[in-house]
Write an enzyme that holds these catalytic residues in place. Structure first.
Site, short mmCIF file in Angstrom:
data_model
loop_
_atom_site.label_atom_id
_atom_site.label_comp_id
_atom_site.label_asym_id
_atom_site.label_seq_id
_atom_site.Cartn_x
_atom_site.Cartn_y
_atom_site.Cartn_z
N HIS A 1 0.66 -1.21 -0.11
CA HIS A 1 0.14 0.06 0.01
C HIS A 1 0.84 1.20 -0.07
O HIS A 1 0.23 2.46 -0.04
CB HIS A 1 -0.92 0.09 1.27
CG HIS A 1 -2.01 -0.87 1.26
ND1 HIS A 1 -3.05 -1.21 0.19
CD2 HIS A 1 -2.23 -1.91 2.15
CE1 HIS A 1 -3.48 -2.10 0.28
NE2 HIS A 1 -3.47 -2.70 1.52
ZN ZN Z 1 -4.18 -7.00 2.42
#
Ligand code: ZN
Length: 309
Positions: free
Chosen positions: A123
Protein backbone atom coordinates in the site's frame (compact mmCIF):
# COMPACT_ATOMS: atom_id res chain seq x y z
CA UNK A 1 19.07 -25.89 -4.78
CA UNK A 2 16.82 -25.07 -1.87
CA UNK A 3 14.22 -22.46 -1.08
CA UNK A 4 15.37 -19.69 1.26
CA UNK A 5 13.46 -17.87 3.96
CA UNK A 6 14.73 -14.34 4.48
CA UNK A 7 13.84 -12.89 7.85
CA UNK A 8 15.19 -10.74 10.63
CA UNK A 9 14.49 -10.18 14.31
CA UNK A 10 13.83 -6.53 13.48
CA UNK A 11 10.47 -7.64 12.05
CA UNK A 12 9.38 -8.52 15.58
CA UNK A 13 10.50 -5.14 16.95
CA UNK A 14 8.20 -3.08 14.76
CA UNK A 15 5.56 -2.35 17.40
CA UNK A 16 2.15 -1.15 16.26
CA UNK A 17 0.27 -1.00 19.56
CA UNK A 18 -2.26 -3.19 21.34
CA UNK A 19 -5.03 -4.53 19.17
CA UNK A 20 -3.36 -3.60 15.86
CA UNK A 21 -3.91 -6.44 13.38
CA UNK A 22 -0.48 -5.97 11.76
CA UNK A 23 1.32 -7.31 14.84
CA UNK A 24 4.71 -8.95 15.55
CA UNK A 25 3.07 -12.34 16.18
CA UNK A 26 2.37 -12.55 12.45
CA UNK A 27 6.00 -13.26 11.58
CA UNK A 28 6.48 -15.35 14.72
CA UNK A 29 3.62 -17.66 13.77
CA UNK A 30 4.94 -18.14 10.23
CA UNK A 31 8.52 -18.73 11.35
CA UNK A 32 7.49 -21.21 14.05
CA UNK A 33 5.68 -23.22 11.38
CA UNK A 34 8.44 -22.99 8.76
CA UNK A 35 11.15 -23.97 11.28
CA UNK A 36 9.72 -27.49 11.24
CA UNK A 37 10.61 -27.78 7.58
CA UNK A 38 14.15 -29.08 7.12
CA UNK A 39 14.20 -28.36 3.38
CA UNK A 40 14.69 -24.63 3.89
CA UNK A 41 17.74 -22.36 4.03
CA UNK A 42 17.60 -19.28 6.25
CA UNK A 43 19.15 -15.94 5.38
CA UNK A 44 19.09 -12.34 6.59
CA UNK A 45 18.23 -9.09 4.83
CA UNK A 46 20.93 -6.95 3.24
CA UNK A 47 21.13 -3.19 3.20
CA UNK A 48 18.79 -1.64 0.67
CA UNK A 49 20.82 0.82 -1.45
CA UNK A 50 19.68 4.46 -1.37
CA UNK A 51 19.53 4.72 -5.15
CA UNK A 52 17.05 1.83 -5.21
CA UNK A 53 14.89 3.47 -2.52
CA UNK A 54 14.95 6.68 -4.55
CA UNK A 55 13.97 4.88 -7.73
CA UNK A 56 10.97 3.49 -5.85
CA UNK A 57 9.80 6.45 -3.76
CA UNK A 58 10.40 10.19 -3.89
CA UNK A 59 13.53 11.40 -2.14
CA UNK A 60 11.45 13.72 0.06
CA UNK A 61 9.26 10.85 1.17
CA UNK A 62 12.23 8.64 2.06
CA UNK A 63 13.92 11.48 3.98
CA UNK A 64 10.73 12.21 5.91
CA UNK A 65 10.25 8.52 6.61
CA UNK A 66 13.79 8.24 8.02
CA UNK A 67 12.95 11.10 10.42
CA UNK A 68 9.58 9.68 11.45
CA UNK A 69 10.67 7.00 13.93
CA UNK A 70 10.06 8.01 17.56
CA UNK A 71 12.64 7.67 20.35
CA UNK A 72 9.91 6.15 22.49
CA UNK A 73 6.23 5.29 22.15
CA UNK A 74 4.41 5.24 18.83
CA UNK A 75 4.10 7.64 15.93
CA UNK A 76 1.14 7.48 13.53
CA UNK A 77 2.25 8.17 9.95
CA UNK A 78 -1.42 8.08 8.94
CA UNK A 79 -4.63 6.65 10.36
CA UNK A 80 -3.43 3.05 10.41
CA UNK A 81 0.32 3.05 9.76
CA UNK A 82 2.14 3.14 13.07
CA UNK A 83 5.87 3.18 13.81
CA UNK A 84 7.87 2.61 16.99
CA UNK A 85 11.59 2.97 17.84
CA UNK A 86 12.26 -0.52 16.46
CA UNK A 87 10.48 0.19 13.21
CA UNK A 88 13.38 1.89 11.46
CA UNK A 89 15.40 -1.31 11.21
CA UNK A 90 12.25 -3.31 10.44
CA UNK A 91 11.14 -1.03 7.59
CA UNK A 92 14.51 -0.86 5.86
CA UNK A 93 15.37 -4.50 6.49
CA UNK A 94 12.00 -5.56 5.07
CA UNK A 95 13.02 -3.77 1.87
CA UNK A 96 16.53 -5.20 2.26
CA UNK A 97 15.12 -8.72 2.37
CA UNK A 98 14.27 -8.32 -1.31
CA UNK A 99 17.89 -7.35 -2.02
CA UNK A 100 19.24 -10.34 -0.15
CA UNK A 101 16.77 -12.69 -1.84
CA UNK A 102 17.61 -11.47 -5.33
CA UNK A 103 21.38 -11.62 -4.76
CA UNK A 104 21.07 -15.08 -3.23
CA UNK A 105 19.22 -16.37 -6.27
CA UNK A 106 21.58 -14.68 -8.74
CA UNK A 107 24.57 -16.11 -6.88
CA UNK A 108 22.96 -19.56 -6.88
CA UNK A 109 22.90 -19.82 -3.08
CA UNK A 110 19.27 -20.86 -3.37
CA UNK A 111 16.67 -21.34 -6.09
CA UNK A 112 13.92 -19.04 -4.82
CA UNK A 113 13.03 -17.16 -1.66
CA UNK A 114 10.19 -16.11 0.61
CA UNK A 115 10.75 -12.99 2.72
CA UNK A 116 8.98 -13.25 6.07
CA UNK A 117 9.16 -9.61 7.04
CA UNK A 118 7.04 -6.76 8.27
CA UNK A 119 5.85 -4.12 7.83
CA UNK A 120 4.24 -5.15 4.55
CA UNK A 121 4.70 -2.91 1.52
CA UNK A 122 2.05 -3.01 -1.16
CA UNK A 123 0.00 0.00 0.00
CA UNK A 124 3.00 2.38 0.21
CA UNK A 125 2.86 4.81 -2.72
CA UNK A 126 5.71 6.89 -4.21
CA UNK A 127 4.91 9.74 -1.87
CA UNK A 128 3.08 8.29 1.07
CA UNK A 129 2.77 5.53 3.62
CA UNK A 130 -0.58 3.82 3.82
CA UNK A 131 -2.35 0.73 5.13
CA UNK A 132 0.40 -0.49 7.51
CA UNK A 133 3.01 -0.04 4.73
CA UNK A 134 6.04 2.29 4.55
CA UNK A 135 8.06 1.07 1.56
CA UNK A 136 6.90 -0.88 -1.46
CA UNK A 137 9.12 -3.90 -0.97
CA UNK A 138 7.97 -5.33 -4.31
CA UNK A 139 8.82 -2.01 -5.98
CA UNK A 140 12.29 -2.19 -4.44
CA UNK A 141 12.68 -5.72 -5.81
CA UNK A 142 11.62 -4.66 -9.30
CA UNK A 143 13.96 -1.66 -9.38
CA UNK A 144 16.90 -3.64 -8.02
CA UNK A 145 16.38 -6.35 -10.66
CA UNK A 146 16.40 -3.69 -13.36
CA UNK A 147 19.30 -1.61 -12.05
CA UNK A 148 21.67 -4.30 -10.86
CA UNK A 149 20.81 -7.27 -13.05
CA UNK A 150 19.30 -5.71 -16.16
CA UNK A 151 16.06 -7.67 -16.10
CA UNK A 152 13.52 -6.30 -18.53
CA UNK A 153 10.24 -8.11 -18.00
CA UNK A 154 9.43 -8.46 -14.35
CA UNK A 155 5.99 -9.69 -13.36
CA UNK A 156 4.65 -8.85 -9.91
CA UNK A 157 1.69 -11.00 -8.89
CA UNK A 158 -0.15 -9.60 -5.86
CA UNK A 159 -2.68 -12.04 -4.41
CA UNK A 160 -3.30 -10.12 -1.20
CA UNK A 161 -7.06 -9.59 -0.82
CA UNK A 162 -6.56 -5.83 -0.88
CA UNK A 163 -5.59 -3.94 -4.00
CA UNK A 164 -1.88 -3.03 -3.90
CA UNK A 165 -2.34 0.65 -4.69
CA UNK A 166 1.28 1.28 -3.66
CA UNK A 167 2.73 -1.39 -5.92
CA UNK A 168 0.54 -0.08 -8.72
CA UNK A 169 1.71 3.48 -8.11
CA UNK A 170 5.44 2.72 -7.96
CA UNK A 171 5.28 0.47 -11.05
CA UNK A 172 2.76 2.67 -12.91
CA UNK A 173 5.21 4.12 -15.45
CA UNK A 174 7.78 1.33 -15.37
CA UNK A 175 8.06 -0.21 -18.83
CA UNK A 176 10.02 -3.16 -17.45
CA UNK A 177 7.34 -4.42 -15.10
CA UNK A 178 3.86 -5.87 -15.20
CA UNK A 179 1.76 -5.52 -12.06
CA UNK A 180 -1.11 -8.01 -11.65
CA UNK A 181 -3.55 -8.01 -8.75
CA UNK A 182 -6.62 -9.97 -7.71
CA UNK A 183 -8.54 -8.31 -4.89
CA UNK A 184 -11.85 -7.73 -3.17
CA UNK A 185 -13.71 -4.84 -4.83
CA UNK A 186 -15.14 -2.39 -4.00
CA UNK A 187 -13.05 -2.37 -0.84
CA UNK A 188 -10.08 -0.81 0.90
CA UNK A 189 -8.03 1.02 -0.38
CA UNK A 190 -10.36 1.95 -3.26
CA UNK A 191 -9.21 1.76 -6.88
CA UNK A 192 -8.04 -1.37 -8.65
CA UNK A 193 -10.82 -1.53 -11.21
CA UNK A 194 -10.30 -3.06 -14.66
CA UNK A 195 -9.68 0.49 -15.91
CA UNK A 196 -6.44 0.77 -13.95
CA UNK A 197 -4.05 -0.45 -16.62
CA UNK A 198 -0.83 1.42 -15.79
CA UNK A 199 0.71 4.01 -18.07
CA UNK A 200 1.85 1.47 -20.68
CA UNK A 201 -0.86 -1.14 -20.33
CA UNK A 202 1.55 -2.68 -17.82
CA UNK A 203 -1.01 -3.60 -15.20
CA UNK A 204 -3.86 -6.09 -14.99
CA UNK A 205 -6.33 -5.60 -12.17
CA UNK A 206 -8.97 -8.21 -11.47
CA UNK A 207 -11.56 -6.94 -9.00
CA UNK A 208 -13.72 -9.62 -7.36
CA UNK A 209 -16.73 -9.30 -5.08
CA UNK A 210 -16.88 -9.97 -1.34
CA UNK A 211 -17.74 -13.63 -0.80
CA UNK A 212 -15.55 -14.91 -3.65
CA UNK A 213 -14.96 -18.63 -3.01
CA UNK A 214 -12.18 -20.94 -4.18
CA UNK A 215 -13.84 -21.99 -7.41
CA UNK A 216 -14.72 -18.43 -8.36
CA UNK A 217 -11.25 -17.26 -7.44
CA UNK A 218 -9.48 -19.86 -9.57
CA UNK A 219 -11.77 -19.17 -12.51
CA UNK A 220 -10.68 -15.54 -12.31
CA UNK A 221 -7.06 -16.53 -11.70
CA UNK A 222 -6.93 -18.17 -15.13
CA UNK A 223 -6.79 -14.62 -16.49
CA UNK A 224 -3.67 -13.99 -14.41
CA UNK A 225 -2.07 -17.13 -15.83
CA UNK A 226 -3.02 -16.23 -19.41
CA UNK A 227 -1.55 -12.76 -18.99
CA UNK A 228 1.68 -14.17 -17.57
CA UNK A 229 2.04 -16.61 -20.46
CA UNK A 230 1.47 -13.77 -22.93
CA UNK A 231 3.96 -11.49 -21.12
CA UNK A 232 6.77 -14.07 -20.76
CA UNK A 233 8.34 -12.58 -17.63
CA UNK A 234 12.06 -12.96 -17.06
CA UNK A 235 11.51 -12.71 -13.27
CA UNK A 236 8.57 -13.23 -10.93
CA UNK A 237 7.80 -11.34 -7.74
CA UNK A 238 4.93 -12.35 -5.47
CA UNK A 239 3.29 -9.81 -3.22
CA UNK A 240 2.12 -12.61 -0.98
CA UNK A 241 -0.75 -11.58 1.23
CA UNK A 242 -2.78 -14.35 2.84
CA UNK A 243 -5.80 -12.30 3.90
CA UNK A 244 -8.02 -13.77 1.18
CA UNK A 245 -8.35 -16.71 3.61
CA UNK A 246 -11.89 -17.40 4.81
CA UNK A 247 -10.87 -16.91 8.45
CA UNK A 248 -9.21 -13.56 7.91
CA UNK A 249 -10.82 -10.84 10.04
CA UNK A 250 -10.09 -7.95 7.64
CA UNK A 251 -11.69 -9.17 4.41
CA UNK A 252 -14.43 -11.34 2.94
CA UNK A 253 -12.95 -13.86 0.53
CA UNK A 254 -13.47 -17.57 1.19
CA UNK A 255 -10.16 -19.22 0.29
CA UNK A 256 -8.71 -22.15 2.24
CA UNK A 257 -5.09 -22.45 3.36
CA UNK A 258 -4.39 -25.04 0.67
CA UNK A 259 -5.57 -22.65 -2.03
CA UNK A 260 -2.35 -20.70 -1.52
CA UNK A 261 -0.41 -23.80 -2.53
CA UNK A 262 -2.53 -24.00 -5.66
CA UNK A 263 -2.16 -20.27 -6.50
CA UNK A 264 1.60 -20.60 -6.17
CA UNK A 265 1.89 -23.91 -8.03
CA UNK A 266 -0.20 -22.72 -10.98
CA UNK A 267 1.70 -19.43 -11.22
CA UNK A 268 5.07 -21.15 -11.18
CA UNK A 269 3.91 -23.72 -13.72
CA UNK A 270 2.91 -20.89 -16.07
CA UNK A 271 6.09 -18.84 -15.63
CA UNK A 272 9.01 -21.17 -14.85
CA UNK A 273 9.92 -21.71 -18.49
CA UNK A 274 10.37 -17.95 -18.91
CA UNK A 275 11.90 -17.12 -15.52
CA UNK A 276 14.00 -20.29 -15.09
CA UNK A 277 12.28 -20.54 -11.74
CA UNK A 278 13.55 -17.20 -10.47
CA UNK A 279 11.00 -15.99 -7.96
CA UNK A 280 11.08 -13.81 -4.88
CA UNK A 281 8.02 -13.73 -2.67
CA UNK A 282 7.38 -10.95 -0.17
CA UNK A 283 4.97 -11.22 2.75
CA UNK A 284 2.12 -8.72 2.63
CA UNK A 285 -1.10 -9.15 4.67
CA UNK A 286 -2.80 -11.99 6.53
CA UNK A 287 -4.22 -11.34 9.99
CA UNK A 288 -5.59 -14.59 11.41
CA UNK A 289 -2.41 -16.04 12.91
CA UNK A 290 -3.28 -19.71 12.39
CA UNK A 291 -4.61 -19.22 8.86
CA UNK A 292 -1.61 -17.04 8.03
CA UNK A 293 0.97 -19.60 9.17
CA UNK A 294 -0.83 -22.47 7.45
CA UNK A 295 -1.31 -20.56 4.20
CA UNK A 296 2.28 -19.28 4.11
CA UNK A 297 3.48 -22.84 4.72
CA UNK A 298 1.45 -24.06 1.72
CA UNK A 299 2.88 -21.22 -0.37
CA UNK A 300 6.41 -22.23 0.63
CA UNK A 301 5.71 -25.90 -0.10
CA UNK A 302 4.93 -24.97 -3.69
CA UNK A 303 8.16 -22.95 -3.86
CA UNK A 304 10.09 -25.96 -2.54
CA UNK A 305 8.53 -28.40 -4.98
CA UNK A 306 8.95 -26.39 -8.13
CA UNK A 307 11.63 -27.36 -10.62
CA UNK A 308 13.92 -24.67 -11.91
CA UNK A 309 12.86 -25.10 -15.51
ZN1 ZN B 1 -4.25 -7.14 2.60
Amino acid sequence: MKTAIITSESSEKHITGDGHPEQPKRVVSIIDTLKKNKELLWDKPDVVPNDILNMTHSEDYINNLKDSFPKSGLNFLDGDTVVSPGSKDAVFQAAGSAISAIDGIENKKYKNAFCVVRPPGHHAEKNKSMGFCCISNAGVAVNYLIKKYNYKRIACVDFDVHWGNGNYDVMYDNKNSLYISTHQYPFYPGGGSEKDKGKYNNSLNIPLPAGTNSEEYFNAYDRVLDKLIEYKPDYLIFSAGFDAHKNDPLAQFELSSKDFYEITRRTLKATNKFTNGKVVSLLEGGYDLKALAESANYHVNALIETENK
